[in-house]
Design an enzyme around this catalytic site. Structure first.
Site: not given
Length: 139
Positions: A94-95, A90-92
């Site tokens: 670090h986005s 999941p990127c959330q």
């Protein structure tokens, strides 16, 4: 001889399909790891229609290093282990578009990913993610 792979956070299998098309017959999946029910159902359908190779779908990336899964990997690979780990965690956390909570975000699977790499010691690793992950990984 096919190299044994482990797909983590597999989603609906986009990376798995790309690897299969780019390197036909090179990788043999030991398992795909996907916690979202809808995505896991798509993976199962792609295995049923032979778009993806048949293998188990494990539901929790945080348990991939537990004794049960390690025993399964030993059995599935004839004791040879995993050569290639790949996926898109999941990127959330670090986005740059989000709150950038990193390890304070419950969706952060980077620590589980590091544990997988330390446990299985694959010689090849590919992680798809957002640029904000670079600062987190190097810190």
């Amino acid at each position: 001889m096919a190299l044994r792979s482990l797909s983590i956070c597999s989603g609906i299998g986009g990376l798995d399909l790309a690897i299969k098309l780019a390197c036909p017959g090179v990788f043999a999946p030991a398992a795909l790891v996907e916690g979202e029910g809808y995505a896991a159902a798509i993976l199962a359908a792609r295995m049923a229609d032979q778009t993806l190779p048949t293998c188990p779908i494990w539901s929790d990336v945080r348990t991939v290093c537990d004794a049960e899964f390690r025993a399964y990997v030993r059995a599935r690979t004839g004791g040879k282990g995993i050569d290639f780990v790949f996926g898109g965690i999941p990127c959330q956390p670090h986005s740059v578009a989000g709150k950038q909570l990193g390890d304070a975000d419950e969706r952060d699977l980077w620590p589980a990913t590091v544990r997988i790499l330390e446990t299985y010691k694959p010689w090849l690793f590919f992680l798809e993610n957002v640029p904000g992950m670079l600062g987190y990984v190097s810190s």
